[in-house]
Design an enzyme around this catalytic site. Sequence first.
Site, mmCIF file in Angstrom:
data_model
loop_
_atom_site.group_PDB
_atom_site.id
_atom_site.type_symbol
_atom_site.label_atom_id
_atom_site.label_comp_id
_atom_site.label_asym_id
_atom_site.label_seq_id
_atom_site.Cartn_x
_atom_site.Cartn_y
_atom_site.Cartn_z
ATOM 1 N N ASP A 148 18.918 -15.364 -12.870
ATOM 2 C CA ASP A 148 18.047 -15.436 -14.057
ATOM 3 C C ASP A 148 17.126 -14.208 -14.068
ATOM 4 O OD1 ASP A 148 16.585 -16.340 -11.811
ATOM 5 O OD2 ASP A 148 15.119 -17.316 -13.098
ATOM 6 N N HIS A 474 26.688 -16.590 -10.213
ATOM 7 C CA HIS A 474 25.899 -16.972 -11.392
ATOM 8 C C HIS A 474 24.861 -15.863 -11.561
ATOM 9 C CE1 HIS A 474 24.098 -19.894 -14.198
ATOM 10 N NE2 HIS A 474 22.928 -19.411 -13.787
ATOM 11 N N ASP A 518 33.690 -21.059 -6.483
ATOM 12 C CA ASP A 518 33.347 -19.677 -6.859
ATOM 13 C C ASP A 518 33.462 -19.561 -8.383
ATOM 14 O OD1 ASP A 518 32.897 -17.004 -7.097
ATOM 15 O OD2 ASP A 518 34.837 -16.375 -6.271
ATOM 16 N N GLU A 527 24.777 -19.080 -7.143
ATOM 17 C CA GLU A 527 23.856 -18.081 -7.681
ATOM 18 C C GLU A 527 23.547 -17.082 -6.562
ATOM 19 O OE1 GLU A 527 20.549 -19.719 -9.877
ATOM 20 O OE2 GLU A 527 19.829 -17.730 -10.448
HETATM 21 O O1 G3I Z 1 12.557 -30.516 0.494
HETATM 22 C C1 G3I Z 1 13.710 -31.326 0.347
HETATM 23 C C2 G3I Z 1 14.002 -32.075 1.643
HETATM 24 O O2 G3I Z 1 12.947 -32.947 1.959
HETATM 25 C C3 G3I Z 1 15.321 -32.812 1.524
HETATM 26 O O3 G3I Z 1 15.626 -33.397 2.765
HETATM 27 C C4 G3I Z 1 16.407 -31.841 1.114
HETATM 28 C C5 G3I Z 1 17.752 -32.512 0.897
HETATM 29 O O4 G3I Z 1 17.785 -33.241 -0.298
HETATM 30 O O5 G3I Z 1 16.063 -31.205 -0.093
HETATM 31 C C6 G3I Z 1 14.874 -30.441 -0.024
HETATM 32 O O6 G3I Z 1 14.609 -29.919 -1.302
HETATM 33 C C7 G3I Z 1 15.417 -28.900 -1.794
HETATM 34 C C8 G3I Z 1 14.505 -27.781 -2.241
HETATM 35 O O7 G3I Z 1 15.241 -26.753 -2.878
HETATM 36 C C9 G3I Z 1 13.752 -27.170 -1.059
HETATM 37 O O8 G3I Z 1 14.606 -26.519 -0.194
HETATM 38 C C10 G3I Z 1 16.206 -29.405 -2.987
HETATM 39 O O9 G3I Z 1 17.175 -30.359 -2.556
HETATM 40 C C11 G3I Z 1 16.892 -28.271 -3.704
HETATM 41 O O10 G3I Z 1 17.495 -28.729 -4.895
HETATM 42 C C12 G3I Z 1 15.910 -27.172 -4.050
HETATM 43 O O11 G3I Z 1 16.668 -26.083 -4.552
HETATM 44 C C13 G3I Z 1 15.979 -24.969 -5.091
HETATM 45 C C14 G3I Z 1 16.376 -24.782 -6.560
HETATM 46 O O12 G3I Z 1 15.785 -23.598 -7.076
HETATM 47 C C15 G3I Z 1 15.948 -25.953 -7.436
HETATM 48 O O13 G3I Z 1 14.580 -26.115 -7.406
HETATM 49 C C16 G3I Z 1 16.401 -23.747 -4.291
HETATM 50 O O14 G3I Z 1 15.895 -23.853 -2.958
HETATM 51 C C17 G3I Z 1 15.840 -22.492 -4.943
HETATM 52 O O15 G3I Z 1 16.363 -21.387 -4.275
HETATM 53 C C18 G3I Z 1 16.249 -22.435 -6.412
HETATM 54 O O16 G3I Z 1 15.624 -21.339 -6.975
HETATM 55 C C19 G3I Z 1 16.124 -20.850 -8.211
HETATM 56 C C20 G3I Z 1 14.906 -20.693 -9.103
HETATM 57 O O17 G3I Z 1 14.390 -21.978 -9.407
HETATM 58 C C21 G3I Z 1 15.231 -19.905 -10.373
HETATM 59 N N1 G3I Z 1 15.871 -18.661 -10.048
HETATM 60 C C22 G3I Z 1 17.089 -18.806 -9.282
HETATM 61 C C23 G3I Z 1 16.815 -19.503 -7.968
HETATM 62 C C24 G3I Z 1 18.077 -19.648 -7.128
HETATM 63 O O18 G3I Z 1 18.974 -20.593 -7.607
HETATM 64 O O1 9MR Z 2 20.687 -19.703 -14.985
HETATM 65 C C1 9MR Z 2 19.665 -20.504 -14.431
HETATM 66 C C2 9MR Z 2 19.584 -20.281 -12.944
HETATM 67 O O2 9MR Z 2 19.199 -18.948 -12.706
HETATM 68 C C3 9MR Z 2 18.608 -21.241 -12.310
HETATM 69 O O3 9MR Z 2 18.665 -21.192 -10.913
HETATM 70 C C4 9MR Z 2 18.898 -22.659 -12.747
HETATM 71 C C5 9MR Z 2 17.820 -23.607 -12.255
HETATM 72 O O4 9MR Z 2 16.560 -23.212 -12.737
HETATM 73 O O5 9MR Z 2 18.964 -22.755 -14.145
HETATM 74 C C6 9MR Z 2 19.964 -21.940 -14.724
HETATM 75 O O6 9MR Z 2 19.938 -22.094 -16.116
HETATM 76 C C7 9MR Z 2 20.574 -23.260 -16.596
HETATM 77 C C8 9MR Z 2 19.538 -24.216 -17.139
HETATM 78 O O7 9MR Z 2 18.693 -24.664 -16.113
HETATM 79 C C9 9MR Z 2 20.227 -25.388 -17.814
HETATM 80 N N1 9MR Z 2 21.147 -24.918 -18.811
HETATM 81 C C10 9MR Z 2 22.205 -24.048 -18.292
HETATM 82 C C11 9MR Z 2 21.578 -22.817 -17.663
HETATM 83 C C12 9MR Z 2 22.635 -21.906 -17.037
HETATM 84 O O8 9MR Z 2 23.505 -21.444 -17.940
#
Ligand code: G3I
Ligand code: 9MR
Length: 544
Positions: A148, A474, A518, A527
């Site tokens: 993103d 992604h 993939d 991503e």
């Molecule tokens: O903290 C809990 C833990 O208590 C639990 O045991 C474990 C298993 O369920 O989950 C842990 O939480 C996780 C959390 O990250 C902390 O590590 C969640 O399941 C997991 O869904 C969450 O994922 C994050 C995701 O955003 C959704 O919030 C990723 O780490 C994080 O890298 C990702 O970041 C995104 C940004 O929002 C937007 N930009 C892209 C980026 C990468 O995808």
């Molecule tokens: O593309 C977005 C990705 O970078 C983020 O990690 C993710 C979670 O915030 O969200 C993706 O965007 C999606 C959105 O959350 C829901 N609609 C589809 C988007 C991807 O095409």
Amino acid sequence: MNKIFVNQVGFLPNSEKRAVLNFNAAKFQVIDANGESVFKGETTHFGTDEISGEDTYIADFSPIKNQGMYKILAGDVSSASFFVGDNAFGKLMEDVCKCFYYLRCGHGLDKKYAGKYYHDPCHVSKATVYGEDVPAVDVCGGWHDAGDYGRYSTAGAVAVAHLLYAIRFFPKLLDVEFDIPKVSCEKGLLPDILAEVKVELDFLMKMQREDGSVWHKVTTFSHAPFIMPEDDKEELYLFSVSSLATADIAAVFALAHSVYAIFDKSYGDLLLEKALKAYEWLEANPKPLLFKNAEGSNTGEYPENEDYSNRFWAAAALYEVTGEKKYYEDALKQKPLIEAYDKGDAFKEYTGNIFTCFGWADVAGLGALSVILNDDGSELHAFVENALIEEAERLVENASENGFGLCMKKNNFIWGSNMELLKYLMVLTVANEIKPAEKFVNTITAGIDYLLGCNSMDVSYVTGHGEKAFKNPHLRPTFAGKLEAWPGLVSGGPNTGLQDERAQSLPKDTAPMKCYIDHVDCYSLNEITIYWNSPLVFVLAGLL
Ligand code: G3I
Ligand code: 9MR
Ligand code: ZN
């Protein structure tokens, strides 16, 4: 299907070398580039485990030390080819570093350095301060976070921290060149890695308000569609400040001061001044100021439940660079708060010792790195040394429980599991600095092998590196530009959470290591982000 899983990139001559077979073959051979058999061995049956979903047989070919390209053959099954040699990870390191350049926001990418990935300036308009009637602010610059186009302060600070701590522990990283624009400094030219990191530091400085606090993020209100960055013209918003972002910035500016002051005193001084300003704000605002997305906004939230580890990191980093006792005492004050913040057994199992966490949320481990760098014989120093060694021992134990020698448990296969792995490899790398041990080195090697193809998906999780490297991250710019992904990007990797629609097409009982597709749609599996590349730089720096 019968397969031989192996690191598809390479091995250092003296490292342990293993491939994993998912079928019963008593014997295997190693074949060189001329098709000659150069080694014959017998496999060992390991059996099944809870993470891979395979009945595994191990082929150990550690005696192969001569430089060259090889592959493994067992019956009529052949593995991907791989290199053995001193420079096994040289090109990988350059490409992994160059990814930060490709993710630059603001001024556009120059054809001279970006080649076909060139693009026009993006996200240059001033950002509206969300919910406040104040003038818009220039926060142009930095790196896009990931697939993103958001820019998030805590995520950015942590990625920078991995890179700068890597330099502090392994200064040879300063010699790595990866073809980016040169930047002058008081001492001449900045090393490439510092020129690149400065891009993000300059942006993070813009994210700091006059009062020292730091905005949590700057993004559009919702994620952009899959368009080029320069076509994303929606209004940019600065969402509220958080103590999380403010503490992380205090810490990372203090750390950056220690590195940049050597090359450029005035830039180094500026960093320290801004670190102190952030810290003063934290002192005046002792209550956690956490972050929640504005109603209806869906860009990354990077939520955290407390700010103790962030304040610990800030205090530890400032103590390391100023030597002032007050910061040491502040760090010590946060320690019981971190310990008392019980996140339950599931958390402990997946995260290990909280003082060894290097993620975007739990940053006490980054504070621990500052403590380690300052060998002052203090109580805190002894405590974190012990925590790192104990955690490394736990990881070695984990690695004995599966055929891949992988230091992960099933709970580690969450969103960004490859970063869970890389954080563990950082722990092992630092533990090996404190108390060198072959078992730490072997567990690091097995972890790198997993990332580069020795896994039950039979895929290398770094673009452009390995015959079967993943190809469809992604990632908006390469998809919109109809280009293959540039090399060096680390995929998030398998995730049993299956948090996107396409991921949910996988059967519910899929083994953790196989919860991966993939496909460009799979943001919860495939991503890329700055802070999944940065820990790989740290781990590779440890091998320089
Ligand atoms: O903290 C809990 C833990 O208590 C639990 O045991 C474990 C298993 O369920 O989950 C842990 O939480 C996780 C959390 O990250 C902390 O590590 C969640 O399941 C997991 O869904 C969450 O994922 C994050 C995701 O955003 C959704 O919030 C990723 O780490 C994080 O890298 C990702 O970041 C995104 C940004 O929002 C937007 N930009 C892209 C980026 C990468 O995808
Ligand atoms: O593309 C977005 C990705 O970078 C983020 O990690 C993710 C979670 O915030 O969200 C993706 O965007 C999606 C959105 O959350 C829901 N609609 C589809 C988007 C991807 O095409
Ligand atoms: Zn941009």
